[in-house]
Write an enzyme that holds these catalytic residues in place. Structure first.
Site, PDB file in Angstrom:
ATOM      1  CB  CYS A 135      -0.910  -0.050   1.234  1.00  0.00           C
ATOM      2  SG  CYS A 135      -1.798   1.465   1.585  1.00  0.00           S
ATOM      3  CB  CYS A 148       0.256   1.929   4.074  1.00  0.00           C
ATOM      4  SG  CYS A 148      -1.432   1.317   3.939  1.00  0.00           S
TER       5      CYS A 148
END
Length: 108
Positions: A30, A33
């Protein structure tokens, strides 16, 4: 740096904590993230003793992610006394916005 938690220690590290706990539900793949990681790590040092900040890898720990219906990453859930107080989804928050959000709930 934020502490890593797992399905196995989530209850003791998050639900049983004496201070509010921010859980960063994230995944290695991600990009948002990873973009939030420096902010989360800085806040974990800045708020040490006031708000505990932990990270849970959703790919390695699917049980907790499923239990809390985490579908998008990053998802930030704030727990206090074993209950979810609030949550934010996505990487759109600045360090200052995250700090104000956490301080508001930590003071309550």
């Amino acid at each position: 740096m934020a502490q890593q938690v797992t399905d196995a220690d989530f209850a003791s590290e998050v639900l049983a904590a004496s201070t509010p706990v921010l859980v960063d539900f994230w995944a290695e793949w991600c990009a948002p993230c990873r973009a939030m990681e420096p902010t989360i790590d800085a806040l974990s040092q800045e708020l040490a003793g006031t708000v505990k900040i932990v990270k849970l890898d959703v790919d390695a720990n699917p049980a907790i992610a499923s239990q809390y219906n985490v579908r998008s990453m990053p998802t930030f859930m704030l727990f206090k006394d074993g209950q979810v107080l609030d949550l934010k989804v996505g990487a759109g928050q600045s360090r200052v916005q995250m700090l104000k959000w956490l301080e508001t709930h930590a003071a309550a």
